[in-house]
Scaffold this motif. Structure first.
Motif, PDB file in Angstrom:
ATOM      1  N   GLN A  24      11.798  53.226  25.003  1.00 58.49           N
ATOM      2  CA  GLN A  24      10.830  52.150  25.234  1.00 58.49           C
ATOM      3  C   GLN A  24       9.707  52.220  24.201  1.00 58.49           C
ATOM      4  O   GLN A  24       9.294  51.198  23.643  1.00 58.49           O
ATOM      5  N   PHE A  25       9.218  53.411  23.912  1.00 62.64           N
ATOM      6  CA  PHE A  25       8.177  53.599  22.898  1.00 62.64           C
ATOM      7  C   PHE A  25       8.671  53.146  21.524  1.00 62.64           C
ATOM      8  O   PHE A  25       7.947  52.485  20.778  1.00 62.64           O
ATOM      9  N   ALA A  26       9.896  53.487  21.188  1.00 60.06           N
ATOM     10  CA  ALA A  26      10.467  53.103  19.893  1.00 60.06           C
ATOM     11  C   ALA A  26      10.563  51.585  19.777  1.00 60.06           C
ATOM     12  O   ALA A  26      10.261  51.013  18.724  1.00 60.06           O
ATOM     13  N   ARG A  27      10.960  50.925  20.855  1.00 61.74           N
ATOM     14  CA  ARG A  27      11.039  49.453  20.827  1.00 61.74           C
ATOM     15  C   ARG A  27       9.658  48.834  20.644  1.00 61.74           C
ATOM     16  O   ARG A  27       9.488  47.862  19.924  1.00 61.74           O
ATOM     17  N   ARG A  28       8.662  49.405  21.297  1.00 64.01           N
ATOM     18  CA  ARG A  28       7.288  48.897  21.145  1.00 64.01           C
ATOM     19  C   ARG A  28       6.762  49.133  19.733  1.00 64.01           C
ATOM     20  O   ARG A  28       6.028  48.333  19.184  1.00 64.01           O
ATOM     21  N   LEU A  29       7.124  50.264  19.164  1.00 64.45           N
ATOM     22  CA  LEU A  29       6.647  50.628  17.831  1.00 64.45           C
ATOM     23  C   LEU A  29       7.255  49.751  16.742  1.00 64.45           C
ATOM     24  O   LEU A  29       6.673  49.604  15.672  1.00 64.45           O
ATOM     25  N   LYS A  30       8.398  49.136  17.021  1.00 62.42           N
ATOM     26  CA  LYS A  30       9.058  48.264  16.036  1.00 62.42           C
ATOM     27  C   LYS A  30       8.134  47.165  15.538  1.00 62.42           C
ATOM     28  O   LYS A  30       8.180  46.802  14.365  1.00 62.42           O
ATOM     29  N   GLY A  31       7.289  46.642  16.400  1.00 65.72           N
ATOM     30  CA  GLY A  31       6.384  45.562  16.018  1.00 65.72           C
ATOM     31  C   GLY A  31       5.305  45.998  15.040  1.00 65.72           C
ATOM     32  O   GLY A  31       4.710  45.164  14.352  1.00 65.72           O
ATOM     33  N   TYR A  32       5.063  47.292  14.944  1.00 63.91           N
ATOM     34  CA  TYR A  32       4.004  47.816  14.078  1.00 63.91           C
ATOM     35  C   TYR A  32       4.548  48.529  12.844  1.00 63.91           C
ATOM     36  O   TYR A  32       3.775  49.089  12.072  1.00 63.91           O
ATOM     37  N   VAL A  33       5.842  48.491  12.661  1.00 58.59           N
ATOM     38  CA  VAL A  33       6.457  49.298  11.609  1.00 58.59           C
ATOM     39  C   VAL A  33       6.009  48.870  10.210  1.00 58.59           C
ATOM     40  O   VAL A  33       5.861  49.706   9.322  1.00 58.59           O
ATOM     41  N   GLU A  34       5.752  47.595   9.991  1.00 59.36           N
ATOM     42  CA  GLU A  34       5.306  47.151   8.662  1.00 59.36           C
ATOM     43  C   GLU A  34       3.965  47.794   8.296  1.00 59.36           C
ATOM     44  O   GLU A  34       3.771  48.231   7.166  1.00 59.36           O
ATOM     45  N   GLY A  35       3.037  47.836   9.241  1.00 66.61           N
ATOM     46  CA  GLY A  35       1.743  48.461   8.988  1.00 66.61           C
ATOM     47  C   GLY A  35       1.859  49.957   8.792  1.00 66.61           C
ATOM     48  O   GLY A  35       1.162  50.549   7.967  1.00 66.61           O
ATOM     49  N   ILE A  36       2.748  50.578   9.538  1.00 63.71           N
ATOM     50  CA  ILE A  36       2.943  52.015   9.411  1.00 63.71           C
ATOM     51  C   ILE A  36       3.543  52.345   8.044  1.00 63.71           C
ATOM     52  O   ILE A  36       3.101  53.265   7.362  1.00 63.71           O
ATOM     53  N   ILE A  37       4.513  51.559   7.631  1.00 65.00           N
ATOM     54  CA  ILE A  37       5.139  51.778   6.327  1.00 65.00           C
ATOM     55  C   ILE A  37       4.143  51.498   5.205  1.00 65.00           C
ATOM     56  O   ILE A  37       4.160  52.160   4.167  1.00 65.00           O
ATOM     57  N   ALA A  38       3.244  50.542   5.417  1.00 67.40           N
ATOM     58  CA  ALA A  38       2.233  50.234   4.400  1.00 67.40           C
ATOM     59  C   ALA A  38       1.323  51.431   4.145  1.00 67.40           C
ATOM     60  O   ALA A  38       0.754  51.554   3.054  1.00 67.40           O
ATOM     61  N   SER A  39       1.199  52.317   5.113  1.00 68.67           N
ATOM     62  CA  SER A  39       0.349  53.496   4.906  1.00 68.67           C
ATOM     63  C   SER A  39       0.922  54.422   3.842  1.00 68.67           C
ATOM     64  O   SER A  39       0.197  55.241   3.283  1.00 68.67           O
ATOM     65  N   ALA A  40       2.220  54.292   3.549  1.00 66.24           N
ATOM     66  CA  ALA A  40       2.808  55.083   2.472  1.00 66.24           C
ATOM     67  C   ALA A  40       2.339  54.569   1.116  1.00 66.24           C
ATOM     68  O   ALA A  40       2.225  55.323   0.160  1.00 66.24           O
ATOM     69  N   VAL A  41       2.047  53.275   1.035  1.00 63.99           N
ATOM     70  CA  VAL A  41       1.602  52.667  -0.221  1.00 63.99           C
ATOM     71  C   VAL A  41       0.091  52.722  -0.335  1.00 63.99           C
ATOM     72  O   VAL A  41      -0.459  53.088  -1.372  1.00 63.99           O
ATOM     73  N   TYR A  42      -0.603  52.366   0.737  1.00 57.09           N
ATOM     74  CA  TYR A  42      -2.057  52.294   0.738  1.00 57.09           C
ATOM     75  C   TYR A  42      -2.618  53.466   1.536  1.00 57.09           C
ATOM     76  O   TYR A  42      -2.733  53.386   2.747  1.00 57.09           O
ATOM     77  N   ARG A  43      -2.922  54.528   0.861  1.00 58.24           N
ATOM     78  CA  ARG A  43      -3.428  55.737   1.510  1.00 58.24           C
ATOM     79  C   ARG A  43      -4.890  55.539   1.890  1.00 58.24           C
ATOM     80  O   ARG A  43      -5.784  55.863   1.136  1.00 58.24           O
ATOM     81  N   MET A  44      -5.106  54.985   3.050  1.00 63.13           N
ATOM     82  CA  MET A  44      -6.464  54.744   3.517  1.00 63.13           C
ATOM     83  C   MET A  44      -6.603  55.248   4.938  1.00 63.13           C
ATOM     84  O   MET A  44      -5.674  55.158   5.720  1.00 63.13           O
ATOM     85  N   ASN A  45      -7.771  55.741   5.228  1.00 64.77           N
ATOM     86  CA  ASN A  45      -8.053  56.076   6.609  1.00 64.77           C
ATOM     87  C   ASN A  45      -9.476  55.639   6.921  1.00 64.77           C
ATOM     88  O   ASN A  45     -10.210  55.205   6.049  1.00 64.77           O
ATOM     89  N   THR A  46      -9.857  55.789   8.143  1.00 68.35           N
ATOM     90  CA  THR A  46     -11.162  55.275   8.559  1.00 68.35           C
ATOM     91  C   THR A  46     -12.302  56.245   8.296  1.00 68.35           C
ATOM     92  O   THR A  46     -13.452  55.900   8.514  1.00 68.35           O
ATOM     93  N   SER A  47     -12.015  57.434   7.809  1.00 63.42           N
ATOM     94  CA  SER A  47     -13.084  58.406   7.603  1.00 63.42           C
ATOM     95  C   SER A  47     -14.089  57.923   6.559  1.00 63.42           C
ATOM     96  O   SER A  47     -15.293  58.138   6.717  1.00 63.42           O
ATOM     97  N   VAL A  48     -13.620  57.254   5.506  1.00 59.10           N
ATOM     98  CA  VAL A  48     -14.536  56.723   4.492  1.00 59.10           C
ATOM     99  C   VAL A  48     -15.420  55.642   5.105  1.00 59.10           C
ATOM    100  O   VAL A  48     -16.637  55.612   4.883  1.00 59.10           O
TER     101      VAL A  48
END
Length: 116
Positions: free
Chosen positions: A55-79
């Motif tokens: 169930q978690f994996a199915r829910r996560l499918k909707g966010y996979v594009e943003g998660i994969i984008a983190s491989a290209v755009y190394r950003m976090n909220t600490s800055v």
């Protein structure tokens, strides 16, 4: 007795392994590698036989594009958190400023950005 304990904790151990495997997705060196890691993790999650994980994996499918984008755009909220704190300090010091323009100039001076 050890076999009983291992058998009773098998689902929990599976979840821990899948959790660690999923974390690796955020540290992928490239977008293609991130996509491959996602597909591998999704296959493992769906074949785990654990309904909550599936169930978690199915829910996560909707966010996979943003998660994969983190491989290209190394950003976090600490800055951003640091910048917000610095702006708050400037705001406290700006109590006596007569206009907002000067306040915004102080903020711009605090964050000069990259020189082109």
């Amino acid at each position: 007795k050890l076999e009983e304990l291992l058998q009773a904790n098998q689902p929990l151990m599976t979840v821990y392994v899948l959790k660690d495997q999923l974390k690796e997705l955020w540290y992928a060196p490239s977008e293609d590698e991130a996509k491959q890691r996602w597909q591998d993790w999704l296959n493992l999650a769906m074949s785990s036989g654990l309904a909550p994980v599936q169930q978690f994996a199915r829910r996560l499918k909707g966010y996979v594009e943003g998660i994969i984008a983190s491989a290209v755009y190394r950003m976090n909220t600490s800055v951003l958190e640091g910048m917000n704190n610095k702006i708050k300090v400037i705001k406290r010091m700006a109590y006596g400023y007569r206009d907002n323009d000067y306040f915004f100039l102080k903020i711009k001076a605090a964050f000069p950005g990259k020189v082109r």
